[in-house]
Structures are given as structure tokens and as C-alpha cells.
Write an enzyme that holds these catalytic residues in place. Structure first.
Site, mmCIF file in Angstrom:
data_model
loop_
_atom_site.group_PDB
_atom_site.id
_atom_site.type_symbol
_atom_site.label_atom_id
_atom_site.label_comp_id
_atom_site.label_asym_id
_atom_site.label_seq_id
_atom_site.Cartn_x
_atom_site.Cartn_y
_atom_site.Cartn_z
ATOM 1 N N ASN A 141 0.833 -1.205 0.000
ATOM 2 C CA ASN A 141 0.000 0.000 0.000
ATOM 3 C C ASN A 141 0.864 1.250 0.000
ATOM 4 O OD1 ASN A 141 -1.613 2.210 1.827
ATOM 5 N ND2 ASN A 141 -3.003 1.016 0.561
ATOM 6 N N GLU A 142 0.699 2.083 -1.026
ATOM 7 C CA GLU A 142 1.278 3.419 -1.097
ATOM 8 C C GLU A 142 2.786 3.459 -0.800
ATOM 9 O OE1 GLU A 142 -2.583 6.212 -0.057
ATOM 10 O OE2 GLU A 142 -1.138 5.798 1.531
ATOM 11 N N CYS A 151 15.821 4.038 3.859
ATOM 12 C CA CYS A 151 16.206 3.469 5.156
ATOM 13 C C CYS A 151 17.723 3.553 5.301
ATOM 14 C CB CYS A 151 15.736 2.023 5.235
ATOM 15 S SG CYS A 151 16.221 1.173 6.750
ATOM 16 N N CYS A 153 19.580 1.630 7.687
ATOM 17 C CA CYS A 153 20.019 0.547 8.565
ATOM 18 C C CYS A 153 21.235 -0.159 7.961
ATOM 19 C CB CYS A 153 18.882 -0.438 8.797
ATOM 20 S SG CYS A 153 18.481 -1.465 7.361
ATOM 21 N N GLU A 301 -7.817 4.603 -4.537
ATOM 22 C CA GLU A 301 -8.445 5.307 -3.419
ATOM 23 C C GLU A 301 -8.880 6.674 -3.930
ATOM 24 O OE1 GLU A 301 -6.101 5.528 0.128
ATOM 25 O OE2 GLU A 301 -5.502 3.414 0.049
ATOM 26 N N GLN A 350 -9.667 7.725 12.519
ATOM 27 C CA GLN A 350 -11.055 7.957 12.928
ATOM 28 C C GLN A 350 -11.654 9.174 12.228
ATOM 29 O OE1 GLN A 350 -11.486 8.080 17.251
ATOM 30 N NE2 GLN A 350 -9.623 6.863 17.456
#
Length: 672
Positions: A141-142, A151, A153, A301, A350
Site C-alpha cells: 500500500n502506497e 532506510c 540501517c 483510493e 477515525q
């Protein structure tokens, strides 16, 4: 035409599912996306799987004639997995662990993560490959949303070193192309190469920075391909997509799209704090998505309510949801899935509102959606097989955008803002625009616009020369040709390798202070136009001046030039043009390049009304979209039928209501 919604059955009591499916069907929906964030529901503990609930919801939707796009759940690895393998967590440039509690908290190069991905995706693919209700898959997703690609690491450091070795082969070659002799940064071994993490004086080698961004993007492409290959082993005939992010740039979406069956993106026009949303922004991102594979796309979406996490964004007004939907379709969307079906009662979103409010009852947005569903049933046969046809294109280069993010030249400068300012002209003037890759075929276009093309490969330079020589029109602007593909300066007088094509040299250049501008004059026009942000001191070497600076020490030197080369013309813009001058210059360019504007279609629209066409064999569908709340007078030179309402519109002026949309098919041509 796919028309549906993103649905989260795991958020709701199972006894509610039937009501939701019935309401979706009544709204004309035929597809849902489910499952992309449900890993902990599918595998609550390692090796303990529960697909029964997923079986039931897929069967239920299938019974209602609603097909399913299944999301692979890899964007949200569950807590038990992260506790067992904390090395999977992504680290930011400060070395901080991203941590649990959001999403996409994983590192794309974590060897520990790949076995778990393989297992969950294989189980899903093998289980639902032959299910008649499952039509497609969405990977993760996205990608690239919220700075979740780069990243820092140890796994990424090692993977980056391996990637560099594969690209350069020899460490000395890399040192040469990066210019590591500067600041004594020569590397003797691959394992010495660092990531461009935070430093007290955060200026890393630009070659290192650019290659790291290319590597990070390639890491996402590799991560996606693992899942695509797994799905295709079991479900070769089910389509695979990913919901990309339009103008977001952490991942090179041209590369990401190559392995996909269809490109998708997530469209939230109202995701900003501004009183007046510029509809050109969404239009541009639709065109970007269509350009990824050179064909129609899905909106995975589509905004249906006010977005919000801890704060809320503006609420869509009556008619806006329908208007945005048809703008998407007008620009090539063959699938619309609203986000989301119902406002969630818990969790971080929400306040991210939906078609249904939190109470789950029918309301204004549901009824508006239902209207769209009824209309789409009427026009589905007209839309099927239709596509946008453009003779002008803008070239989007992720590499060049990254180069400007690394070294923006000007305080608070944005490559994408500059790109958008050019797109705005074509949007405002009803000229269809493709947005394509630097590697695409240019021969089908009459006009190409390349903004801030500071880097170009030798192959691309050759193809641009050939394009203009063969009769094309090309627009380049300031910084063109200044660097090579390794992000190091060219030892050439600007515009470098484009000098012969453009017929100019740039003897000097500089930046302007914030909000500072210079007066520009155009022969035959009394207006004082302005240029800002940047100035090039241009000396024509065969080019003709189109506009001239009229103040400062470079007064009298061209601000804009054109140069005939072969059968075509190459234009150069040496400053940031104000909107009036931009329109004046591009008006001439559009006329000379014979780019067909919609203004000649037989339909005349005022400012604030968008006119877009989709073509099907010998038929043209005209979308007339009123992005204002006021009624607009539309002048028609012929007789048209509005496919959405079935109403016949006579020659002359017809009134389109505020937020209104027509989909017009000409039924009587204008008289000569």
C-alpha cells in the site's frame, strides 16, 4: 468500468456485512478492495492462519455481483513478527528506529522479512487464484508515502554497497564519477562506502546522494517484484496493481509500473488547507499515472469525505464528489474505488471520513455516489475502449527531481512546483497533455516540454536532437545541460550538449532573492512582464529572441529564445516566467507546434470549467466539468447529447450548473 469502494470487513461485526454489500450493490458498485492491512487478522500468531472470515466476505461480495481486489498485507507486519525480528524496522537518517504503531515500518532490504512475505503472499495467492470473485491484486500500500522508502540501517548499507558494485564494477570508476577526491572522500573498498545519513554539516557528495535515491527506489521495485512473481505463479490471469501517489517522488513510478498489469493511484483533491483547491493538481497527477504505462489506469483510493488523522481537512461540498469522479474518468481512469466505505470508529484514521458517516446510515455522500453509479451504467458502453489522445507531452524525470532536492539551487525551490506551473498553462488552455518518461518514444508528439532538465544521458540528448530535426517543438529551460547523469557538473559552456540545438550560449547565470523579480519586455506588447528566481545571461548563436530582460546588468539580453533546427524549433526559457508571460510565450509555442487545443473542438468554456476528451475510434467524448460553485455559460457550435443525463443540448449557449458535469457526444456537427 470498475466502480466501487475500499472496504474493511475486519473493522465491523459480521452481521453488518450483508447490509453493506446490499447498499454497495444498490449504489451501482461492482468492486471492492479488501485485506491490505489485515495481516494480524489473517495470521494472529506465527503459523496460525485464519482465512475463514476472508472466505466469507469474498463469497458474500461475489453473491452480490461485486468483485474483489485483494491487497497483500505487507504494509503492516504484525507485532509478533516485529518482536521476533526487530532488525526489520526501518531506521531514519539519524539512526532512529521507525518503531511500531504506524505502517510501512519495515526495511525493504531486510533479509529477515522476505520469508514471511513469501509465506503470507503464497498462501493468499494459492487460496484465491481460482476464486471467481477475485479479479485483481494490489501489492502492499502506497510505497513512498510519508518518507518510508529511504532506510539507513545496516542491511541497507550492505545492499547499497552491493548495488554500487553491480553498477560500477570497479571502485575507482565510482570514485571518478562521483568525484570523491573532493574533501578527501576516496573509497578503497566497497565496504567503506557510507549511506548519506545525517552529519553535523549535512552536505554529502551529490553523486552518492543521487545513487542512494536510485538504490532506494530500486529496492522498492525489487520488493514489489517478489510479490508479483509469487502471485503470478498461482494466478497468472488475475491483474496486479499498486496504488501509487501521483506527484510523490520517493520511488521512480515508471520503474515500479513496468511489472504491473495496470497502474493505479490514490486521489485526494481536498487534502490541503486552502480555500480554493486547484483542480489542475489532480488533473496533472491523473496524467502522470496514465503516462506510467501509456494507457488507462485505476484510482484505487478516491476521496469520498474529509480526510484526517489528528486534524481534519475540508469537507467535500455537495457535487464535489461526483465532479472529482468524472475528472478522474475524463483523464483516463477505468476504475474508481472510493476511500472508504464507512468512517472507522477506532484507530489512527477515525477522522478520515467516508461515503457513510460513522453511524453507517445513508446520507448525502451515499446518495451522490449512488447517482454516479446509475450514470455510469448508462455510459459504460461509451467509455469502454476510449482513451485520451494527446499530441503534447511533458517529460517527468525522477532523477532530475532528486537532483534538485539534493541541491535546490534556490532557497525553498521546488522542481515539482516549477513543473506544475508549466502544466497549468496547458490545463488552463484545454490542451491535452501526456506526462511521460525520459525513456519513452517521442515520435508521436508535436511538442515536448522538459522543465529543469539539469541532467540528461547522451542517448536522450541524441533523441531530442532527432525529435526537433524531424519537425518537433521542444521547450527547455534554465539549468538544462549543466550536469551529467552522475550529478557532476559538465565542463561545457551552457547549455552544454544542447547548445547547437538551442542556438545559444549562457555566459553567466544567478539566483534572485525571494520575491525579487526583473522586468521583461516583449516586442509589440506594452506590458511589463516579470521573471523571477533565476536569470540566465543568454547570447544568441543563431537563435531568435522572444522576450528580453529590461533591467539589471543583463538588460537587453534574451530571457526567452527560439531556434529553428532542421524541420522543428527548440525554445529556451532562462528565468521563471510570471503567469502572464508564460501564457504569452506558450501561446506562440502551441500555435507554432500545431498542438490542437480543445478551444477548437466546437465547445467554448469559461475559466474554471475544464474540457477534456476521450476518443473511441471515430467518436470523441467531451467531458465538461465546472470546478466552480457558480453556473457557467457553455457555447456549443453543434448539437450534443449529454450521456450522463440523456439530455440533448442545442447549438448556442447552454448553462452548466455549479459543480456540474456533462459527458457530451456530438450528434449534429456545426454547419459550415
Amino acid at each position: 468500468m470498475l466502480f466501487g469502494v475500499c472496504y474493511y470487513p475486519e473493522h465491523w461485526p459480521e452481521e453488518r456485512w450483508g447490509t453493506d454489500a446490499r447498499m454497495m450493490k444498490e449504489a451501482g458498485m461492482n468492486v471492492v478492495r479488501i485485506g491490505e492491512f489485515a495481516w494480524s487478522k489473517l495470521e494472529p500468531r506465527e503459523g496460525e492462519y485464519d482465512f475463514s472470515w476472508l472466505d466469507r466476505i469474498i463469497d458474500l461480495m461475489t453473491e452480490h455481483g461485486i468483485r474483489v481486489i485483494l491487497g497483500t498485507p505487507t504494509a503492516t507486519p504484525p507485532k509478533w513478527l516485529m518482536d521476533k525480528h526487530p532488525e526489520i524496522y526501518m531506521r531514519d537518517k539519524f539512526g532512529h528506529v521507525r518503531g511500531f504503531g504506524n505502517r510501512r515500518h519495515y526495511c525493504y532490504n531486510s533479509a529477515s522479512y522476505y520469508p514471511y512475505i513469501t509465506t503470507i503472499v503464497e498462501k493468499l495467492a494459492s487460496r484465491y487464484a481460482s476464486h471467481p470473485g477475485v479479479m485483481a491484486w494490489q501489492i502492499d500500500n502506497e510505497f513512498g508515502c510519508n518518507e518510508t522508502t529511504r532506510c539507513y540501517c545496516d542491511a541497507c548499507k550492505l545492499a547499497f554497497q552491493v548495488w554500487l558494485q553491480g553498477k560500477y564494477g570497479d571502485i575507482d570508476a565510482m570514485n571518478e564519477r562521483w568525484g570523491t577526491v573532493f574533501w578527501s572522500q576516496i573509497y578503497n573498498e566497497w565496504l567503506e562506502v557510507v549511506l548519506p545519513a545525517n552529519t553535523p554539516f549535512p552536505l554529502h557528495n551529490p553523486g552518492l546522494e543521487l545513487d542512494y535515491r536510485r538504490f532506494a527506489s530500486d529496492s522498492v521495485v525489487k520488493f514489489q517484484k517478489l510479490q508479483i512473481d509469487l502471485i503470478k505463479q498461482y494466478a497468472p490471469h488475475q491483474a496486479v496493481t499498486h496504488n501509487m501517489m501521483g506527484a510523490f517522488n520517493e520511488v521512480d513510478d515508471f520503474e515500479l509500473s513496468k511489472e504491473l498489469d495496470i497502474a493505479s493511484w490514490d486521489n485526494y483533491p481536498n487534502l490541503m488547507f486552502t480555500r480554493d483547491v486547484n483542480p489542475a493538481i489532480a488533473a496533472m497527477q491523473h496524467d502522470m499515472t496514465r503516462g506510467l504505462k501509456g494507457r488507462n489506469f485505476w484510482v484505487m483510493e478516491h476521496q469520498s469525505g474529509q480526510p484526517g488523522g489528528n486534524i481534519m481537512f475540508p469537507t467535500p461540498r455537495p457535487g464535489e464528489l461526483r465532479r472529482w469522479t468524472y475528472q478522474s474518468i475524463a483523464h483516463g481512469a477505468d476504475g474508481i474505488l472510493y476511500f472508504r466505505w464507512r468512517g472507522c470508529l477506532f484507530g489512527a484514521e477515525q477522522f478520515w471520513h467516508a461515503i457513510l458517516q460513522h453511524d453507517g446510515k445513508e446520507g448525502r455522500k451515499y446518495n451522490e455516489t449512488k447517482q454516479v453509479g446509475e450514470e455510469l451504467k448508462r455510459v459504460a458502453s461509451l467509455l469502454e475502449g476510449s482513451a485520451n489522445a494527446s499530441r503534447a507531452a511533458m517529460v517527468r524525470s525522477f532523477d532530475n527531481e532528486w537532483a534538485f532536492e539534493i541541491q535546490p539551487h534556490i532557497m525553498n525551490y521546488s522542481y515539482m512546483d516549477h513543473f506544475t506551473s508549466y502544466y497549468q498553462y496547458f490545463y488552463d488552455h484545454g490542451i491535452g497533455m501526456d506526462i511521460i518518461s525520459p525513456n519513452d518514444d517521442f515520435t508521436n508528439y508535436r511538442l515536448l516540454v522538459l522543465s529543469n532538465f539539469i541532467m540528461a544521458t547522451d542517448d536522450m540528448v541524441e533523441r531530442l536532437y532527432a525529435f526537433v530535426e524531424g519537425g518537433g517543438s521542444l521547450v527547455l529551460d534554465y539549468r538544462a545541460g549543466a550536469k551529467d547523469w552522475d550529478n557532476r557538473m559538465e565542463p561545457l559552456t551552457l547549455p552544454g550538449k544542447f547548445a547547437d540545438l538551442l542556438g545559444i550560449t549562457v555566459e553567466e547565470y544567478g539566483v534572485m532573492y525571494k520575491d525579487d523579480t526583473r522586468r521583461i519586455k516583449v516586442e509589440g506588447h506594452d506590458e511589463d512582464y516579470r521573471g523571477g528566481k533565476w536569470f540566465d545571461v543568454i547570447v544568441p548563436r543563431g537563435a531568435e529572441s522572444m522576450a528580453v530582460f529590461d533591467e539589471d546588468y543583463y538588460a537587453g539580453s534574451p530571457a526567452v529564445t527560439k531556434h529553428v533546427y532542421g524541420k522543428g524549433t527548440a525554445y529556451y526559457i532562462g528565468t521563471e516566467l510570471d503567469s502572464a508571460l508564460r501564457d504569452l510565450i506558450f501561446n506562440e509555442i502551441s500555435i507554432c507546434s500545431k498542438v490542437a487545443a480543445h478551444r477548437g473542438s466546437g465547445i467554448r468554456v469559461p475559466h474554471g470549467v475544464e474540457l477534456v476528451s476521450r476518443v473511441k475510434v471515430d467518436k470523441t467524448l467531451w467531458f465538461v466539468i465546472n470546478h466552480t460553485v457558480k453556473a457557467a455559460d457553455i457555447l456549443l457550435d453543434g448539437v450534443y447529447e449529454d450521456g450522463l443525463s440523456g439530455r440533448k443540448l442545442a447549438k448556442g449557449i447552454s448553462v452548466l450548473e455549479g459543480n456540474g458535469v456533462w459527458m457530451l457526444l456530438e450528434i449534429e456537427a456545426p454547419s459550415e
